[in-house]
Structures are given as C-alpha cells and as structure tokens.
Design an enzyme around this catalytic site. Structure first.
Site, PDB file in Angstrom:
ATOM      1  N   ARG A  88      -5.028  -5.309 -11.349  1.00 15.34           N
ATOM      2  CA  ARG A  88      -6.080  -5.983 -10.579  1.00 15.34           C
ATOM      3  C   ARG A  88      -7.311  -5.074 -10.702  1.00 15.34           C
ATOM      4  NH1 ARG A  88      -4.945  -5.708  -4.606  1.00 15.34           N
ATOM      5  NH2 ARG A  88      -3.651  -7.553  -4.892  1.00 15.34           N
ATOM      6  N   THR A 124     -12.968 -10.326  -7.357  1.00 13.42           N
ATOM      7  CA  THR A 124     -14.352 -10.192  -6.900  1.00 13.42           C
ATOM      8  C   THR A 124     -14.864 -11.516  -6.364  1.00 13.42           C
ATOM      9  OG1 THR A 124     -16.602  -9.586  -7.551  1.00 13.42           O
ATOM     10  CG2 THR A 124     -15.282 -10.666  -9.236  1.00 13.42           C
ATOM     11  N   LYS A 178       0.845  -1.191   0.000  1.00 11.63           N
ATOM     12  CA  LYS A 178       0.000   0.000   0.000  1.00 11.63           C
ATOM     13  C   LYS A 178       0.886   1.249   0.000  1.00 11.63           C
ATOM     14  CE  LYS A 178      -4.300  -1.482   2.002  1.00 11.63           C
ATOM     15  NZ  LYS A 178      -4.040  -2.888   1.650  1.00 11.63           N
ATOM     16  N   ARG A 206     -12.824  -2.317   7.953  1.00 10.21           N
ATOM     17  CA  ARG A 206     -13.294  -2.120   6.575  1.00 10.21           C
ATOM     18  C   ARG A 206     -14.073  -3.349   6.103  1.00 10.21           C
ATOM     19  NH1 ARG A 206      -8.434   0.391   5.131  1.00 10.21           N
ATOM     20  NH2 ARG A 206      -7.616  -1.475   4.152  1.00 10.21           N
ATOM     21  N   ASP A 261      -1.442  -1.921  -4.277  1.00  7.48           N
ATOM     22  CA  ASP A 261      -2.867  -1.789  -3.934  1.00  7.48           C
ATOM     23  C   ASP A 261      -3.326  -0.361  -4.208  1.00  7.48           C
ATOM     24  OD1 ASP A 261      -3.136  -4.385  -3.002  1.00  7.48           O
ATOM     25  OD2 ASP A 261      -2.960  -3.849  -0.887  1.00  7.48           O
TER      26      ASP A 261
HETATM   27  C1  LIG Z   1      -7.745  -9.905  -4.029  1.00  8.05           C
HETATM   28  C2  LIG Z   1      -8.459  -8.620  -3.714  1.00  8.05           C
HETATM   29  C3  LIG Z   1      -7.725  -7.457  -3.609  1.00  8.05           C
HETATM   30  C4  LIG Z   1      -8.379  -6.246  -3.356  1.00  8.05           C
HETATM   31  N1  LIG Z   1      -7.654  -5.075  -3.383  1.00  8.05           N
HETATM   32  C5  LIG Z   1      -8.291  -3.899  -3.239  1.00  8.05           C
HETATM   33  C6  LIG Z   1      -7.599  -2.671  -3.400  1.00  8.05           C
HETATM   34  O1  LIG Z   1      -6.394  -2.615  -3.681  1.00  8.05           O
HETATM   35  N2  LIG Z   1      -8.309  -1.525  -3.236  1.00  8.05           N
HETATM   36  C7  LIG Z   1      -9.660  -1.525  -2.933  1.00  8.05           C
HETATM   37  O2  LIG Z   1     -10.254  -0.441  -2.816  1.00  8.05           O
HETATM   38  N3  LIG Z   1     -10.327  -2.682  -2.771  1.00  8.05           N
HETATM   39  C8  LIG Z   1      -9.684  -3.859  -2.923  1.00  8.05           C
HETATM   40  N4  LIG Z   1     -10.392  -5.024  -2.794  1.00  8.05           N
HETATM   41  C9  LIG Z   1     -11.760  -5.016  -2.240  1.00  8.05           C
HETATM   42  C10 LIG Z   1     -12.804  -4.844  -3.325  1.00  8.05           C
HETATM   43  O3  LIG Z   1     -12.718  -3.545  -3.844  1.00  8.05           O
HETATM   44  C11 LIG Z   1     -14.217  -5.076  -2.770  1.00  8.05           C
HETATM   45  O4  LIG Z   1     -14.486  -4.177  -1.763  1.00  8.05           O
HETATM   46  C12 LIG Z   1     -14.431  -6.482  -2.235  1.00  8.05           C
HETATM   47  O5  LIG Z   1     -13.793  -7.421  -3.029  1.00  8.05           O
HETATM   48  C13 LIG Z   1     -15.926  -6.821  -2.215  1.00  8.05           C
HETATM   49  O6  LIG Z   1     -16.474  -6.681  -3.481  1.00  8.05           O
HETATM   50  P1  LIG Z   1     -17.012  -7.898  -4.353  1.00  8.05           P
HETATM   51  O7  LIG Z   1     -16.645  -7.624  -5.776  1.00  8.05           O
HETATM   52  O8  LIG Z   1     -16.553  -9.180  -3.813  1.00  8.05           O
HETATM   53  O9  LIG Z   1     -18.593  -7.753  -4.302  1.00  8.05           O
HETATM   54  P2  LIG Z   1     -19.598  -7.713  -3.077  1.00  8.05           P
HETATM   55  O10 LIG Z   1     -20.924  -7.442  -3.703  1.00  8.05           O
HETATM   56  O11 LIG Z   1     -19.143  -6.786  -2.020  1.00  8.05           O
HETATM   57  O12 LIG Z   1     -19.548  -9.176  -2.510  1.00  8.05           O
HETATM   58  C14 LIG Z   1     -20.111 -10.274  -3.197  1.00  8.05           C
HETATM   59  C15 LIG Z   1     -20.347 -11.371  -2.185  1.00  8.05           C
HETATM   60  O13 LIG Z   1     -19.104 -11.792  -1.639  1.00  8.05           O
HETATM   61  C16 LIG Z   1     -19.210 -12.022  -0.262  1.00  8.05           C
HETATM   62  N5  LIG Z   1     -18.351 -11.093   0.471  1.00  8.05           N
HETATM   63  C17 LIG Z   1     -17.765  -9.995  -0.026  1.00  8.05           C
HETATM   64  N6  LIG Z   1     -16.988  -9.397   0.914  1.00  8.05           N
HETATM   65  C18 LIG Z   1     -17.120 -10.153   2.029  1.00  8.05           C
HETATM   66  C19 LIG Z   1     -16.584 -10.086   3.333  1.00  8.05           C
HETATM   67  N7  LIG Z   1     -15.771  -9.104   3.711  1.00  8.05           N
HETATM   68  N8  LIG Z   1     -16.917 -11.059   4.222  1.00  8.05           N
HETATM   69  C20 LIG Z   1     -17.738 -12.079   3.869  1.00  8.05           C
HETATM   70  N9  LIG Z   1     -18.287 -12.180   2.638  1.00  8.05           N
HETATM   71  C21 LIG Z   1     -17.986 -11.249   1.744  1.00  8.05           C
HETATM   72  C22 LIG Z   1     -20.665 -11.854   0.093  1.00  8.05           C
HETATM   73  O14 LIG Z   1     -21.273 -13.111  -0.009  1.00  8.05           O
HETATM   74  C23 LIG Z   1     -21.164 -10.933  -0.970  1.00  8.05           C
HETATM   75  O15 LIG Z   1     -22.531 -11.072  -1.193  1.00  8.05           O
HETATM   76  C24 LIG Z   1      -9.780  -6.235  -3.115  1.00  8.05           C
HETATM   77  C25 LIG Z   1     -10.513  -7.412  -3.231  1.00  8.05           C
HETATM   78  C26 LIG Z   1      -9.885  -8.588  -3.545  1.00  8.05           C
HETATM   79  C27 LIG Z   1     -10.706  -9.812  -3.714  1.00  8.05           C
END
Ligand SMILES: Cc1cc2nc3c(=O)[nH]c(=O)nc-3n(C[C@H](O)[C@H](O)[C@H](O)COP(=O)(O)OP(=O)(O)OC[C@H]3O[C@@H](n4cnc5c(N)ncnc54)[C@H](O)[C@@H]3O)c2cc1C
Length: 299
Positions: free
Chosen positions: A175, A217, A91, A279, A125
């Site tokens: 990513r 995702t 980060k 978060r 990140d």
């Molecule tokens: C490998 C990776 C790296 C990332 N790096 C960054 C970054 O550099 N900067 C940044 O801003 N964001 C980052 N993120 C976070 C990302 O932006 C999202 O906030 C996060 O992935 C949730 O979004 P989603 O696409 O999974 O959809 P969502 O709609 O949030 O989630 C879909 C489903 O996944 C499950 N789920 C999601 N999150 C959780 C949780 N915390 N606990 C339990 N179940 C959950 C639930 O079942 C939910 O219904 C990263 C995510 C991943 C996977």
C-alpha cells in the site's frame, strides 16, 4: 495550513472527548465488530471492498497483544461467516512491537496463518519512523513463508525510494500512502509538493516493476497521475487497487468505482478510537474548525 487551522490543531486536545467522539463517527464504523460488519455490507453492495482495522496501538502488555491476536481471528471468522469482501489491516505496535520484536513477529504469524486458512489477506500498516525498519524486516521474513501478506510505505519518508529498491526485488505487495505521523525534517519531506512527487515516483517504480499496489490517497492530483500511469502501462484492473479511508472523499471514491477500478475502504472499529480520531482531525483541521463552530452554535 492557515493560521485559523493551526490554532484549532493546537487547541484540539482541549476539546472534550465526547465531542471528538461525535465528530469521529464519520471515520469510524463504531465500537464493535458488528458495527464494522454492517458498514462493510453496505460498501460491498456498492461493489467496494474493505479492510478492517481494530483500533489500538502502542500496547505494552503481552496479554493485551495476545487478546488482539484473538480479536483479529474473530474478525477473520466473521468475514467468512458474513461472506464479506474484506481483508484486515494490523498495526505492529498493537501486536507488541514495542514490547519485543520476536513476540510481535509471532503474533503476526499467527494472524497471517489464520487468514491463510480463510483464504484471506493481511496488510501490515506502517506506523511512525521508530517502527519502519522493524516493520519492513518482519514483512520480508513473513513474505518468505506466506503469500497473503502485504505492507505499507510512506512517500513522505526520505528513505522510501531505498526501501522500494529492496521491496521490488521481493515482489512485494504494497500500500502506498503519503504518511500520517509527525516526523522530523531529517527523516521526512515537509514540503507537500515533494511528498507528492515522491508518491508519483514510487508509484511508477512499483507498477512498472510488476508489484501489486494499493494506491491509498484522496488527493485528486495523485489520483490523476495514477490513472495516467495505469493507462500508459496498459495495466489490467487486477494488478492494482485504489484505497481510501471510511468517510473521506466519497464523491471521488464513487467516480473511480463507476469507471470500473477496484476500490478498498479502510474500516476502523473498536473502543480505542481517540488516538485515531485525533490524527485524522489534526490532518484535516477543517473538521476541527467545524467542531469548534458547532460547540458555539449549540451553546
Ligand atoms: C486506505 C488507507 C490506509 C492508510 N494507511 C496508512 C498507514 O499505514 N500509515 C500511514 O502513515 N498513513 C496511512 N494512511 C494515511 C495517509 O498516509 C494520509 O495521511 C492520508 O491518506 C491523507 O493523505 P492524502 O493522500 O489523502 O492527501 P491529502 O492531501 O491529505 O488529502 C487530499 C484531500 O482528501 C481529503 N481528506 C484527506 N484526509 C481527510 C480527512 N481526514 N478528513 C476529511 N477529508 C480528508 C481532503 O479533501 C484533502 O484535501 C492511509 C490512508 C489510506 C487512504
């Protein structure tokens, strides 16, 4: 978000740290590098790759940022020693971006150079909108010097498609995620349907232009679109990977792996787990609700 969930998000900061810590174990390998190594050995046995994140952000002392550089060098050495299939995620504010951009750039360069020595890769990140331009500028500058570096873009930001137009011209390694920070409506889409449409739009643009994409995702609708795109574009498995967070939707993770797709899990470790956990818990209030239920059921 339901009213109950909104309520729990509001009261979350009032919950004692020790309880948050207990429920965060699912998302965090543990306080030490050894914890991360053990979790990654288990993932690697399942044919799953990893990226290691040392927890921490918003550093305001140069000495602390230099300490983080050394810790990442130790992580790279450990990956090599234990022959782990893992890269690292860093980060910018953990490496001093909020102190001085040039200082941060030098710290990143030192880590990427060390990773190059070990034939490893560094993912930068993406943090909140105050860091976006600086992060992308640093990335493009480092990209001129190194092959083993990539960055992140967030589909909730209104600027993302403009950024992509620049990044594809540089053959960026990206990513793609939705984005996790609380951003103002002037800068970020608030409607989840638009965030999803923008994710798909961005993914199609990146993959069709030949960029390597980490599709980050857990959202099955987005995963379906990604899979349909991979099929439509007849992409080889080597030109993309799926990415998920430690402890999240392991059922979907395993289905993708079973179908032969490359999967990388984000494995955070370290003492500074509180901001990361909050978060994650705010993002998924169902977990926060279960914390509250557990407090009551154990009292
Ligand atoms: C490998 C990776 C790296 C990332 N790096 C960054 C970054 O550099 N900067 C940044 O801003 N964001 C980052 N993120 C976070 C990302 O932006 C999202 O906030 C996060 O992935 C949730 O979004 P989603 O696409 O999974 O959809 P969502 O709609 O949030 O989630 C879909 C489903 O996944 C499950 N789920 C999601 N999150 C959780 C949780 N915390 N606990 C339990 N179940 C959950 C639930 O079942 C939910 O219904 C990263 C995510 C991943 C996977």
């Amino acid at each position: 978000m339901s009213l109950v969930n909104k309520f729990f998000v509001i009261i979350l900061p009032l919950i004692p740290k020790i309880i948050i810590g207990f429920f965060s174990k699912k998302y965090i390998a543990g306080p030490t590098l050894d914890h991360a190594i053990e979790r990654i050995k288990d993932l690697n046995k399942l044919g799953i790759m990893a990226t290691i994140d040392i927890l921490g952000e918003e550093i305001d002392q140069k000495a602390d940022a230099l300490q983080v550089v050394q810790e990442y060098k130790d992580v790279l050495a450990a990956i090599k020693k234990h022959q782990l299939d893992s890269n690292i995620s860093v980060k910018p504010t953990h490496l001093g971006l909020k102190i001085d951009k040039m200082f941060c750039l030098e710290n990143m360069r030192a880590i990427i150079k060390e990773a190059e020595k070990h034939q490893n890769f560094v993912r930068i990140d993406m943090e909140d909108h105050t860091c976006t331009s600086d992060t992308l500028e640093m990335y493009l500058s480092l990209k001129k010097e190194f092959e083993n570096v990539g960055v992140v873009i967030q589909s909730y930001l209104r600027r993302t498609m403009d950024d992509i137009r620049v990044l594809v011209n540089h053959g960026a390694n990206l990513r793609l995620c939705k984005g996790i920070y609380l951003e103002p409506k002037s800068l970020a889409y608030k409607d989840s349907a638009i965030v999803n449409l923008n994710f798909n739009y961005a993914l199609e643009k990146l993959l069709s232009k030949g960029c390597y994409v980490g599709i980050a995702t857990h959202d099955e609708k987005l995963l379906w679109f990604a899979l349909s795109l991979i099929d439509k574009l007849k992409l080889k498995k080597e030109v993309y990977e799926f990415q998920m967070l430690l402890g999240v939707t392991e059922d979907l993770r395993d289905l993708l792996v079973k179908d032969g797709h490359r999967m990388r899990i984000y494995v955070p470790f370290g003492e500074h787990w509180y901001a990361y956990s909050m978060r994650r818990l705010k993002e998924n209030p169902n977990v926060a609700v279960s914390i509250f239920k557990n407090i009551f059921s154990s009292s």
